[in-house]
Scaffold this motif. Structure first.
Motif, PDB file in Angstrom:
ATOM      1  N   GLU A   8       5.943   5.218   8.084  1.00 19.28           N
ATOM      2  CA  GLU A   8       7.047   5.935   7.448  1.00 19.28           C
ATOM      3  C   GLU A   8       8.193   4.995   7.097  1.00 19.28           C
ATOM      4  O   GLU A   8       8.430   4.006   7.797  1.00 19.28           O
ATOM      5  CB  GLU A   8       7.610   7.003   8.387  1.00 19.28           C
ATOM      6  CG  GLU A   8       6.634   8.098   8.729  1.00 19.28           C
ATOM      7  CD  GLU A   8       7.196   9.120   9.703  1.00 19.28           C
ATOM      8  OE1 GLU A   8       8.124   8.778  10.470  1.00 19.28           O
ATOM      9  OE2 GLU A   8       6.709  10.260   9.694  1.00 19.28           O
ATOM     10  N   LYS A   9       8.902   5.369   6.035  1.00 17.13           N
ATOM     11  CA  LYS A   9      10.131   4.664   5.680  1.00 17.13           C
ATOM     12  C   LYS A   9      11.284   5.436   6.312  1.00 17.13           C
ATOM     13  O   LYS A   9      11.422   6.639   6.128  1.00 17.13           O
ATOM     14  CB  LYS A   9      10.313   4.599   4.170  1.00 17.13           C
ATOM     15  CG  LYS A   9      11.561   3.835   3.754  1.00 17.13           C
ATOM     16  CD  LYS A   9      11.681   3.746   2.242  1.00 17.13           C
ATOM     17  CE  LYS A   9      12.912   2.932   1.869  1.00 17.13           C
ATOM     18  NZ  LYS A   9      13.066   2.869   0.405  1.00 17.13           N
ATOM     19  N   GLY A  10      12.123   4.730   7.060  1.00 21.47           N
ATOM     20  CA  GLY A  10      13.254   5.365   7.719  1.00 21.47           C
ATOM     21  C   GLY A  10      14.457   5.480   6.811  1.00 21.47           C
ATOM     22  O   GLY A  10      14.528   4.856   5.743  1.00 21.47           O
ATOM     23  N   SER A  11      15.428   6.270   7.230  1.00 23.60           N
ATOM     24  CA  SER A  11      16.655   6.443   6.453  1.00 23.60           C
ATOM     25  C   SER A  11      17.455   5.145   6.351  1.00 23.60           C
ATOM     26  O   SER A  11      18.291   4.998   5.466  1.00 23.60           O
ATOM     27  CB  SER A  11      17.518   7.550   7.065  1.00 23.60           C
ATOM     28  OG  SER A  11      17.848   7.222   8.399  1.00 23.60           O
ATOM     29  N   ASP A  12      17.154   4.184   7.239  1.00 23.28           N
ATOM     30  CA  ASP A  12      17.815   2.876   7.199  1.00 23.28           C
ATOM     31  C   ASP A  12      17.131   1.906   6.233  1.00 23.28           C
ATOM     32  O   ASP A  12      17.538   0.757   6.091  1.00 23.28           O
ATOM     33  CB  ASP A  12      17.883   2.264   8.591  1.00 23.28           C
ATOM     34  CG  ASP A  12      16.506   2.074   9.233  1.00 23.28           C
ATOM     35  OD1 ASP A  12      15.478   2.418   8.588  1.00 23.28           O
ATOM     36  OD2 ASP A  12      16.454   1.609  10.380  1.00 23.28           O
ATOM     37  N   GLY A  13      16.055   2.370   5.576  1.00 18.31           N
ATOM     38  CA  GLY A  13      15.331   1.526   4.625  1.00 18.31           C
ATOM     39  C   GLY A  13      14.246   0.680   5.249  1.00 18.31           C
ATOM     40  O   GLY A  13      13.505   0.006   4.541  1.00 18.31           O
ATOM     41  N   TYR A  15      10.739   0.158   7.696  1.00 21.19           N
ATOM     42  CA  TYR A  15       9.464   0.852   7.858  1.00 21.19           C
ATOM     43  C   TYR A  15       9.055   0.833   9.323  1.00 21.19           C
ATOM     44  O   TYR A  15       9.272  -0.156  10.030  1.00 21.19           O
ATOM     45  CB  TYR A  15       8.383   0.191   6.995  1.00 21.19           C
ATOM     46  CG  TYR A  15       8.713   0.323   5.528  1.00 21.19           C
ATOM     47  CD1 TYR A  15       8.287   1.427   4.795  1.00 21.19           C
ATOM     48  CD2 TYR A  15       9.487  -0.634   4.882  1.00 21.19           C
ATOM     49  CE1 TYR A  15       8.619   1.565   3.454  1.00 21.19           C
ATOM     50  CE2 TYR A  15       9.832  -0.500   3.546  1.00 21.19           C
ATOM     51  CZ  TYR A  15       9.390   0.607   2.843  1.00 21.19           C
ATOM     52  OH  TYR A  15       9.733   0.745   1.526  1.00 21.19           O
ATOM     53  N   GLY A 104      12.066   7.368  -1.722  1.00 25.20           N
ATOM     54  CA  GLY A 104      12.397   8.183  -0.558  1.00 25.20           C
ATOM     55  C   GLY A 104      13.667   8.992  -0.745  1.00 25.20           C
ATOM     56  O   GLY A 104      14.141   9.627   0.186  1.00 25.20           O
ATOM     57  N   SER A 105      14.225   9.003  -1.968  1.00 24.89           N
ATOM     58  CA  SER A 105      15.438   9.781  -2.222  1.00 24.89           C
ATOM     59  C   SER A 105      15.126  11.247  -2.512  1.00 24.89           C
ATOM     60  O   SER A 105      16.033  12.072  -2.535  1.00 24.89           O
ATOM     61  CB  SER A 105      16.245   9.164  -3.372  1.00 24.89           C
ATOM     62  OG  SER A 105      15.499   9.196  -4.574  1.00 24.89           O
TER      63      SER A 105
END
Length: 132
Positions: A8-13, A15, A104-105
């Motif tokens: 997964e890609k996190g909200s912090d950019g 992975y 991811g936006s």
């Protein structure tokens, strides 16, 4: 033995890769600024488990299968040679929406996720039939 690894890609950019599977008290995880780096870290955590646990209780290393399950941003990060514009056209998805899913936006709904999954499967089938 099969290990299911969630990418997964996190909200912090960044992975991350994690798994609910484990060897004894050794769990697996990995992090990085790309999926490739997160995979390296994930594989290191598996190697460390082999060092920490008793060999008799572990599956043979060469028989270990890792099944990576990607979210859409992670998929396009790892398979960065896939042209997102062409993929969107192939899958029948609006190109700007596909770019938002890739970054991811935005997140696709159930029908769009099915279109993406079906397009990936169709491409894989086409490629598996290639003879060079």
């Amino acid at each position: 033995m099969k290990i299911k690894a969630i990418v997964e890609k996190g909200s912090d950019g960044l992975y991350s890769i994690y798994s609910e599977d484990h060897f004894g008290t050794s769990f697996f995880g990995g992090f990085g600024d790309s999926v490739s780096k997160a995979k390296e870290d994930f594989l290191t955590s598996i190697d460390e488990a082999y060092q920490e646990q008793e060999a008799a209780t572990l599956p043979e290393r060469d028989k270990l299968i890792i099944e990576y399950r990607y979210d859409i941003p992670s998929f396009f990060n790892f398979f960065d040679y896939i042209n997102v514009s062409k993929f969107a056209e192939y899958a029948g998805i609006n190109e700007s929406k596909m770019r938002a899913y890739k970054s991811g936006s935005a997140f696709p709904g159930e029908k769009t996720s099915a279109k993406i999954f079906n397009a990936v499967r169709a491409i894989a089938l086409d490629l598996s039939a290639v003879v060079l």
